[in-house]
Enzyme design. Structure first.
Site, PDB file in Angstrom:
ATOM      1  N   LYS A  33       1.984 -13.053   2.604  1.00 28.63           N
ATOM      2  CA  LYS A  33       2.938 -13.504   1.591  1.00 28.63           C
ATOM      3  C   LYS A  33       4.372 -13.173   1.969  1.00 28.63           C
ATOM      4  CE  LYS A  33       2.523  -9.329  -1.297  1.00 28.63           C
ATOM      5  NZ  LYS A  33       1.461  -8.659  -0.489  1.00 28.63           N
TER       6      LYS A  33
ATOM      7  N   GLU B  37      -0.950  -2.522   5.090  1.00 24.35           N
ATOM      8  CA  GLU B  37      -0.572  -3.898   4.796  1.00 24.35           C
ATOM      9  C   GLU B  37       0.928  -4.110   5.034  1.00 24.35           C
ATOM     10  OE1 GLU B  37      -1.725  -4.369   0.766  1.00 24.35           O
ATOM     11  OE2 GLU B  37      -3.854  -4.039   1.144  1.00 24.35           O
TER      12      GLU B  37
ATOM     13  N   HIS C  65      -0.083   1.915  -2.790  1.00 19.31           N
ATOM     14  CA  HIS C  65       1.148   1.338  -2.254  1.00 19.31           C
ATOM     15  C   HIS C  65       2.314   2.097  -2.867  1.00 19.31           C
ATOM     16  CE1 HIS C  65       4.062  -1.451  -0.709  1.00 19.31           C
ATOM     17  NE2 HIS C  65       3.144  -2.322  -0.309  1.00 19.31           N
TER      18      HIS C  65
END
Length: 359
Positions: free
Chosen positions: A77, A240, A166
């Protein structure tokens, strides 16, 4: 380009890259290469990007050296450009997909989907690391929510395989990774008490930036993993990263389409802005740098080198005042200045280009 020939050759033959125009230039030759495009294609008016594959290769090498035990799953993304995805795939990256379109884009490169059913409890990091884009206020489980989540997963027959967190995108305080990995260890221990089969995935999320702070973050991550997950056989540590690979690999060239002079202030309009490629300024709190690429209205000095600079504002092409890319920025004037001075609303600025990079 500052990368090994073998790695770069592999990238150039990769799906998504092969068949695209690729030009070799020296390590510090990006601006000169972009200027060559300006001068060779006089009819070119639309803004365009240049992707430096050498930067991608160098960043992947840096990740491998700095975090050898952490497998990167590039966050598609962040930037789904096929050439970038193909380059990362050729280098050995995995991919984090958040939509059907992203899955299809990655599969088109030859990637194989993982058919296993997985469930990773997402925990709220104790600290957001001073992130540009904090995620904690919206996502993540609190400590007292972990046990009910594990119970619900077991009752539903889900295979609980690991923990994900995260700390936020664009971290500034790398110590946040230490606290988050410590919290993840607590979740592993809680799962064991509930009789969950041994978990084997730890996802440390993203938020890494391709600047000197990455070295600090990598050091903190390695230290925390050694403290809380020492020599743990079968544990797969993944991440990620998005901006780490995409943020500095692309350079944008825009055409200056208008100019206005107000005393010592120069105001420029370009054909891209906040509602286009520059939305990172508004939504990602990005900082960009601007460099004159070509000023062909000044035949004696087409690249603007050595010209006097002025306090300048750069606007995007829309009528919205929010569409402001830079303020208080030093940029040179050109021979089109005199015409602009007598025009109330500015004037077309000839074949003048600006180069933008994120920092």
């Amino acid at each position: 380009m500052g990368s090994s020939p073998i790695s770069l050759q592999t990238v150039l033959c990769a799906p998504g890259v092969s068949g695209r125009r690729a030009t070799a230039f020296r390590k510090d030759g990006l601006t000169e290469f972009m200027q060559s495009i300006m001068f060779k294609k006089q009819e070119l008016k639309e803004p365009f990007y240049v992707l430096d594959l050498g930067v991608v290769v160098s960043l992947f090498d840096k990740w491998t050296r700095s975090l050898p035990t952490v497998r990167p799953f590039y966050a598609v993304k962040c930037n789904p450009e096929p050439a970038l995805l193909g380059a990362l795939a050729a280098l050995g990256s995995n991919f984090d997909c958040a939509s059907r379109a992203e899955i299809e884009a990655v599969l088109a490169l030859g990637a194989k989907p993982d058919p296993d059913r997985l469930c990773k409890p997402v925990i709220k990091a104790p600290e957001d690391g001073g992130a540009r884009c904090p995620l904690g206020p919206k996502y993540g489980a609190l400590p007292d929510e972990i046990a009910p989540l594990l119970q619900a997963a077991l009752a539903a027959g889900l295979s609980v395989t690991g923990v994900s967190f995260h700390i936020g995108s664009g971290d500034t305080h790398s110590r946040a990774y230490h606290g988050a990995i410590a919290a993840a260890k607590t979740v592993f221990e809680t799962a064991t008490r509930f009789g969950v089969p041994k978990m084997n995935v730890l996802n440390i999320g993203g938020g890494f930036t391709a600047d000197p702070k990455f070295d600090e973050a990598a050091s903190v991550v390695k230290s925390a993993l050694q403290t809380y997950f020492p020599n743990q056989l079968g544990l797969s540590v993944i991440s990620e990263p998005g901006r780490f690979f995409a943020e500095s690999a692309f350079t944008l060239a825009t055409n200056v389409i208008g100019k206005r002079v107000r005393d010592e202030l120069r105001e420029y309009w370009i054909n891209d802005g906040i509602y286009g490629s520059m939305n990172c300024i508004l939504y990602d709190h990005a900082t960009v740098t601007c460099t004159p690429l070509a000023c062909t209205t000044n035949r004696a000095n087409p690249t603007c080198k050595g010209l006097r600079t002025y306090n300048s504002t750069v606007f995007g092409p829309t009528c919205d005042a929010l569409d402001t890319v830079l303020t208080g920025y030093q940029l040179p004037a050109t021979s089109g200045e005199r015409l602009a001075c007598v025009s109330e609303y500015g004037c077309l600025y000839g074949r003048c280009w600006l180069q933008f990079q994120r920092v």
